[in-house]
Motif scaffolding. Structure first.
Motif, short mmCIF file in Angstrom:
data_model
loop_
_atom_site.label_atom_id
_atom_site.label_comp_id
_atom_site.label_asym_id
_atom_site.label_seq_id
_atom_site.Cartn_x
_atom_site.Cartn_y
_atom_site.Cartn_z
N PHE A 121 5.18 51.65 42.54
CA PHE A 121 3.78 51.96 42.26
C PHE A 121 3.25 50.73 41.52
O PHE A 121 3.27 50.68 40.29
CB PHE A 121 3.67 53.25 41.43
N ASN A 122 2.83 49.75 42.29
CA ASN A 122 2.48 48.44 41.76
C ASN A 122 1.35 48.54 40.74
O ASN A 122 0.23 48.91 41.06
CB ASN A 122 2.07 47.50 42.91
N GLY A 123 1.69 48.22 39.47
CA GLY A 123 0.72 48.22 38.38
C GLY A 123 0.80 49.43 37.49
O GLY A 123 0.12 49.48 36.46
N VAL A 124 1.62 50.43 37.81
CA VAL A 124 1.66 51.65 37.01
C VAL A 124 2.07 51.36 35.57
O VAL A 124 1.62 52.03 34.64
CB VAL A 124 2.56 52.73 37.66
N ALA A 125 2.90 50.34 35.36
CA ALA A 125 3.33 49.99 33.99
C ALA A 125 2.15 49.48 33.16
O ALA A 125 2.18 49.54 31.93
CB ALA A 125 4.44 48.94 34.03
#
Length: 165
Positions: A121-125
């Protein structure tokens, strides 16, 4: 009237050699005249041509057995190599996203194992999801299985849905 068998094997063979009878080869189905065949009863040593063919067939059997042993050894070695590759692949798929050249933040990754290895989930962090990436790790000459190909095709065809239950 006496039959050829009552006179003995030599007379029987002589009668067959003089006959107009035909036979069929059990190996190649070729038909031939018995009068053209080398006939013998096995009580005496084999005639020279039969002994030569017997030795050839023995050599063929020996060579076939040796080839079978080699093929069995190659199959065993290939099986061991495949098992090791699968084991290594299972380890790599769990830790590959920690590699220094992996461009996605590992905190964005979720390990699934089946049917695909990881969803990122690219960017969830950073509290924003820019995109979602489905990843499958393959090592060596491994290829996608049928289900993985279907998932790849569904993603590429934009056949992805969202549901809240």
């Amino acid at each position: 009237m006496t039959s050829p068998m009552s006179s003995g094997p030599d007379d029987f063979i002589s009668t067959l050699q003089k006959s107009r009878l035909h036979a069929q080869c059990a190996r190649c189905s070729h038909e031939f005249r018995l009068s053209d065949a080398l006939l013998f009863d096995g009580r005496a040593p084999f005639p020279a041509p039969a002994q030569e063919r017997r030795q050839e067939m023995g050599s063929e059997l020996d060579n076939g057995f040796a080839d079978l042993v080699r093929r069995k050894e190659r199959a065993r070695a290939a099986s061991e190599t495949a098992a090791a590759s699968i084991g290594i692949g299972r380890i790599v798929e769990k830790v590959f996203f920690t590699h220094k050249d992996f461009s996605i933040d590992p905190s964005d990754c979720r390990f699934l194992a089946e049917p695909v290895d990881v969803i990122a989930f690219n960017g969830v962090a950073q509290n924003r999801v820019d995109s979602i990436t489905f990843m499958e790790v393959k090592t060596g000459g491994a290829r996608l299985n049928a289900h993985q190909k279907q998932i790849r095709d569904a993603v590429e065809d934009k056949k992805v849905k969202w549901k809240v239950l």
